[in-house]
Design an enzyme around this catalytic site. Structure first.
Site, PDB file in Angstrom:
ATOM      1  N   GLU A  73       0.859  -1.147  -0.084  1.00  0.00           N
ATOM      2  CA  GLU A  73       0.016  -0.183   0.171  1.00  0.00           C
ATOM      3  C   GLU A  73       0.924   1.205   0.101  1.00  0.00           C
ATOM      4  O   GLU A  73       0.686   2.214   0.520  1.00  0.00           O
ATOM      5  CB  GLU A  73      -1.078   0.047   1.220  1.00  0.00           C
ATOM      6  CG  GLU A  73      -1.876  -1.150   0.973  1.00  0.00           C
ATOM      7  CD  GLU A  73      -2.836  -1.121  -0.036  1.00  0.00           C
ATOM      8  OE1 GLU A  73      -3.454  -0.073  -0.301  1.00  0.00           O
ATOM      9  OE2 GLU A  73      -3.288  -2.456  -0.473  1.00  0.00           O
ATOM     10  N   GLY A  98       2.016   2.578  -3.093  1.00  0.00           N
ATOM     11  CA  GLY A  98       1.847   3.336  -4.545  1.00  0.00           C
ATOM     12  C   GLY A  98       2.483   2.619  -5.906  1.00  0.00           C
ATOM     13  O   GLY A  98       2.769   3.182  -6.771  1.00  0.00           O
ATOM     14  N   VAL A 129       0.103   2.433  -8.884  1.00  0.00           N
ATOM     15  CA  VAL A 129      -0.057   3.587  -9.585  1.00  0.00           C
ATOM     16  C   VAL A 129       1.396   4.053 -10.248  1.00  0.00           C
ATOM     17  O   VAL A 129       1.061   4.750 -11.388  1.00  0.00           O
ATOM     18  CB  VAL A 129      -0.547   4.923  -8.540  1.00  0.00           C
ATOM     19  CG1 VAL A 129      -0.324   6.171  -9.167  1.00  0.00           C
ATOM     20  CG2 VAL A 129      -2.026   4.588  -8.132  1.00  0.00           C
ATOM     21  N   LYS A 185       1.233  -8.928 -13.679  1.00  0.00           N
ATOM     22  CA  LYS A 185       0.804  -9.234 -12.285  1.00  0.00           C
ATOM     23  C   LYS A 185       0.802 -10.605 -11.782  1.00  0.00           C
ATOM     24  O   LYS A 185       0.067 -11.357 -11.889  1.00  0.00           O
ATOM     25  CB  LYS A 185      -0.345  -8.830 -11.957  1.00  0.00           C
ATOM     26  CG  LYS A 185      -0.773  -8.706 -10.193  1.00  0.00           C
ATOM     27  CD  LYS A 185       0.119  -7.492  -9.373  1.00  0.00           C
ATOM     28  CE  LYS A 185      -0.275  -7.381  -7.971  1.00  0.00           C
ATOM     29  NZ  LYS A 185       0.388  -6.384  -7.322  1.00  0.00           N
ATOM     30  N   THR A 187      -3.801 -10.583  -4.918  1.00  0.00           N
ATOM     31  CA  THR A 187      -4.376 -11.269  -3.620  1.00  0.00           C
ATOM     32  C   THR A 187      -5.140 -10.100  -3.137  1.00  0.00           C
ATOM     33  O   THR A 187      -5.409  -8.823  -3.529  1.00  0.00           O
ATOM     34  CB  THR A 187      -3.407 -11.269  -2.550  1.00  0.00           C
ATOM     35  OG1 THR A 187      -2.737 -10.208  -2.067  1.00  0.00           O
ATOM     36  CG2 THR A 187      -2.302 -12.395  -3.203  1.00  0.00           C
ATOM     37  N   SER A 211       3.965   7.602  -3.206  1.00  0.00           N
ATOM     38  CA  SER A 211       2.749   8.817  -2.573  1.00  0.00           C
ATOM     39  C   SER A 211       3.423  10.160  -2.164  1.00  0.00           C
ATOM     40  O   SER A 211       3.448  10.248  -0.831  1.00  0.00           O
ATOM     41  CB  SER A 211       2.097   7.971  -1.702  1.00  0.00           C
ATOM     42  OG  SER A 211       0.706   8.798  -1.533  1.00  0.00           O
ATOM     43  N   PRO A 225       2.413  11.973  -6.814  1.00  0.00           N
ATOM     44  CA  PRO A 225       1.666  12.706  -5.949  1.00  0.00           C
ATOM     45  C   PRO A 225       0.559  11.715  -5.049  1.00  0.00           C
ATOM     46  O   PRO A 225       0.212  11.146  -5.848  1.00  0.00           O
ATOM     47  CB  PRO A 225       1.177  14.164  -6.527  1.00  0.00           C
ATOM     48  CG  PRO A 225       1.164  13.475  -8.110  1.00  0.00           C
ATOM     49  CD  PRO A 225       2.287  12.607  -8.284  1.00  0.00           C
TER      50      PRO A 225
END
Length: 237
Positions: free
Chosen positions: A12, A14, A17, A37, A41, A171, A200
Site C-alpha cells: 500500500e 503506490g 499507480v 501481475k 491477492t 505517494s 503525488p
C-alpha cells in the site's frame, strides 16, 4: 530496458499507480507496453485488480494476471488457504519473456515487498528478477521509517546480485513534513541508487486523461519522464 520489475519496501505504498505512470509514459511515447501481475491477492473473481487499474489509467496496455487469490495475504499464504496452486518464478519469467518479444516494455508488478513469498518453497519476486535478468525499480513511502526499509531492500538486491534501477516515492504528500523533505536527499544514499521520481498522493484518483498528461512530470528521464530531483527539492524551499 525491455523488462522492469517493480517492487516496494512494503504494501500500500503506490506500486500500482507508479506502474500505471510508467505505462502511461511509455504509451504516450509510442511504445507498446505490457503489465504482468504475478499474484493478485485480496480481490474476488470479477473484481478489478491492479492490472485493471493500470489499464484504466494508462490506456492501451496489455495486461496479464497469472494468479488471483481472494484473501488479502502474502501470495504463498493466500494460495495455500484458497487451495490453489501458487505462482512460480519460472511461470512469471516465461510470461514476461513472451510479452517482451511482442512489446517494447514489460512491467512486472510484485505484491508487497521484494521478499514476500510467492510459494511455500520460499520463492520471491527477487527470484523472478533473477530469472528475467531484469532491473528492479523500488517504490518507497515518503515519510519517517522509509530510509531503513529502503536500505534493507537495497541490501537484499545486492546480496542477490540484482540491479537496482532506482527509487521512486510512491505517494508524495501535498504537505510534506520535515522527514519527507529530508528523505529526498537521504533516499539515494540509503538505496545506493538514484531517486527517479515522486508520484503525488491521490494520483490514482485522477481522470485517466489528466493522469496520462501529468505522468511524465513525476518520473525522471531514466524512466522516460522529465522530473528533476534537484528542481523538485528546491521548489519545496
Amino acid at each position: 530496458m525491455a523488462v522492469i520489475v517493480v517492487t516496494g519496501t512494503g504494501t500500500e505504498i503506490g506500486k500500482t499507480v507508479l506502474t500505471a505512470a510508467l505505462a502511461a509514459v511509455g504509451v504516450s511515447q509510442g511504445r507498446s507496453v505490457a503489465v504482468v501481475k504475478p499474484a493478485q491477492t485480496g480481490v474476488a473473481p470479477g473484481e478489478d485488480g491492479d492490472v485493471d487499474v493500470v489499464r484504466r489509467l494508462a490506456g492501451r496496455v496489455t495486461g496479464v494476471e497469472l494468479g488471483r487469490f481472494p484473501e488479502p495475504l502474502a501470495p504463498a499464504t493466500a494460495a495455500r488457504r484458497a487451495g490453489l496452486a501458487p505462482v512460480r518464478p519460472r511461470q512469471v519469467a516465461e510470461a514476461a519473456g513472451k510479452l517482451a518479444a511482442e512489446h517494447d516494455l514489460v512491467l512486472v508488478e510484485g505484491a508487497g515487498g521484494l521478499l514476500v513469498r510467492l510459494d511455500d518453497e520460499g520463492a520471491t519476486l527477487a527470484d523472478v528478477a533473477a530469472e528475467l535478468g531484469a532491473p528492479v525499480l523500488v517504490v518507497a513511502p515518503a515519510g519517517l521509517g522509509t530510509l531503513n526499509m529502503t536500505a534493507l531492500t537495497a541490501e537484499a538486491l545486492r546480496a542477490r546480485d540484482l540491479e537496482q534501477l532506482g527509487v521512486v516515492v510512491g505517494s508524495w504528500p501535498a504537505d510534506p513534513d520535515l522527514a519527507a523533505r529530508c528523505n529526498l536527499a537521504d533516499l539515494p544514499d540509503a538505496a545506493g541508487a538514484p531517486l527517479l521520481g515522486a508520484v503525488p498522493a491521490g494520483a490514482g484518483a485522477l481522470a485517466p486523461e489528466e493522469f496520462r498528461a501529468r505522468a511524465e512530470g513525476w518520473l525522471a528521464p531514466r524512466l522516460g519522464g522529465r522530473w528533476d530531483a534537484r528542481a523538485f527539492a528546491a521548489a519545496l524551499g
